[in-house]
Design an enzyme around this catalytic site. Structure first.
Site, mmCIF file in Angstrom:
data_model
loop_
_atom_site.group_PDB
_atom_site.id
_atom_site.type_symbol
_atom_site.label_atom_id
_atom_site.label_comp_id
_atom_site.label_asym_id
_atom_site.label_seq_id
_atom_site.Cartn_x
_atom_site.Cartn_y
_atom_site.Cartn_z
ATOM 1 C CE LYS A 34 -15.045 13.011 14.878
ATOM 2 N NZ LYS A 34 -15.837 13.019 13.606
ATOM 3 C CE1 TYR A 66 -11.158 11.903 14.210
ATOM 4 C CE2 TYR A 66 -10.832 9.874 15.457
ATOM 5 C CZ TYR A 66 -11.393 10.545 14.384
ATOM 6 O OH TYR A 66 -12.196 9.868 13.492
ATOM 7 C CB SER A 101 -19.157 9.904 16.562
ATOM 8 O OG SER A 101 -18.251 9.907 17.637
#
Length: 319
Positions: free
Chosen positions: A186, A182, A155
């Protein structure tokens, strides 16, 4: 749990004294950066490593150091083709592994993309959510029966940019921001570890998510130098406001250290269903910016179950 490691620890330091002969490990994203270093470190301690990469020619050329490490330590290294942005490729790779039937002690889901322009995977998913989350979701679930000990999902502190959006995962109704995208992907990586851990811990398989730290690798290929500098300035302002030292990039061996720590060195019970950074389990924090710690929404078990259900719907398979 061994705890004398930190932000500057390297893969070789974390694995010092550990013999991995007879252990089999799968690492995705073994054509550059952290993936190569993760595979090299494990192979150097005797593990049989299978690397997965989208571009096999690139991976073959880039992994000489892994092959050398495996040869010296008496392990083996091989590659399989896996394009996480194509569900057909994911299914083909998983089917090949399942047909072979050889178990993996550890799977490290390392591959990913960061902050690209708006785009879609081969199946029409927003690039980051589709590649970073859905590709790995389908892959690890299809080979789940082969996993004997541990799943490690990479992550990022970037999960703090955004929670997942279960109503609009593909930015069909909201403006696209590469960092929000993003962040969503994650956060999804952490939530996948949370739910995978819940589902498989009774059979002795644990899952954890890790943040490698800030490292200059190909992951940042979509960022200009100016954008990178602006991000560092922003991080330093956040750190200064919190009384923390300035941001520093890690080396690639330092960046891959938390992956191998969570996979091999840490006690399974300590990291199962957790988010780790700098070779330790991270604390929960709600502060602003990209400081240390993990957001509560990323560890929310109900959120993890909801994302799992949505992901099944999106890939068209139930697990």
């Amino acid at each position: 749990m061994t705890s004398n490691f930190g932000a500057t620890s390297t893969t070789d330091e974390v694995l010092a004294g550990i013999d991995l002969k007879g252990r089999r490990v799968l690492v995705t994203g073994t054509s550059a950066g952290l993936g190569i270093e993760t595979a090299r470190a494990l192979a150097a301690h005797g593990a049989d490593v299978v690397g997965a990469a989208r571009d096999l020619a690139k991976a073959e050329a880039a992994t000489g150091v892994v092959r050398d490490a495996a040869k010296t330590a008496g392990g083996r290294f091989s590659l399989i083709e896996l394009d996480l942005a194509s569900l057909a490729s994911v299914r083909a790779a998983a089917d090949r592994l399942v047909a072979d039937g050889t178990p993996f002690d550890i799977v490290i889901a390392n591959a990913g993309v960061m902050a690209p322009p708006f785009g879609h995977t081969a199946d029409g998913f927003e690039t980051q959510f589709g590649t970073n989350h859905l590709g790995h979701f389908l892959f690890v679930n299809r080979i789940a029966g082969l996993i004997r000990e541990r799943l490690v999902n990479l992550s990022s502190a970037g999960h703090r940019f955004s929670d997942v959006d279960l109503d609009d995962p593909n930015f069909e109704h909201t403006p696209y921001d590469p960092w929000v995208g993003y962040g969503r992907s994650k956060t999804a990586n952490i939530l996948l570890a949370v739910e995978f851990d819940r589902r498989h811990k009774d059979r002795g398989v644990r899952a954890a998510a890790v943040h490698p730290g800030g490292i200059r690798t190909e992951l940042g290929r979509h960022m200009t130098e100016e954008a990178m500098e602006a991000l560092v300035v922003s991080l330093n302002e956040s750190n200064a406001a919190a009384g923390l030292p300035p941001f520093e990039f890690k080396s690639i061996p330092q960046g891959a250290a938390t992956s191998v720590w969570a996979a091999v060195r840490a006690e399974a019970e300590a990291v199962g269903g957790r988010y780790c950074e700098d070779c330790h389990v991270a604390s929960i924090t709600q502060g602003e910016g990209l400081r240390d710690g993990v957001r509560t929404y990323a560890l929310d078990p109900d959120r993890a179950k909801a994302l799992w259900a949505l992901s099944e719907e999106m890939v068209g398979e139930r697990f």
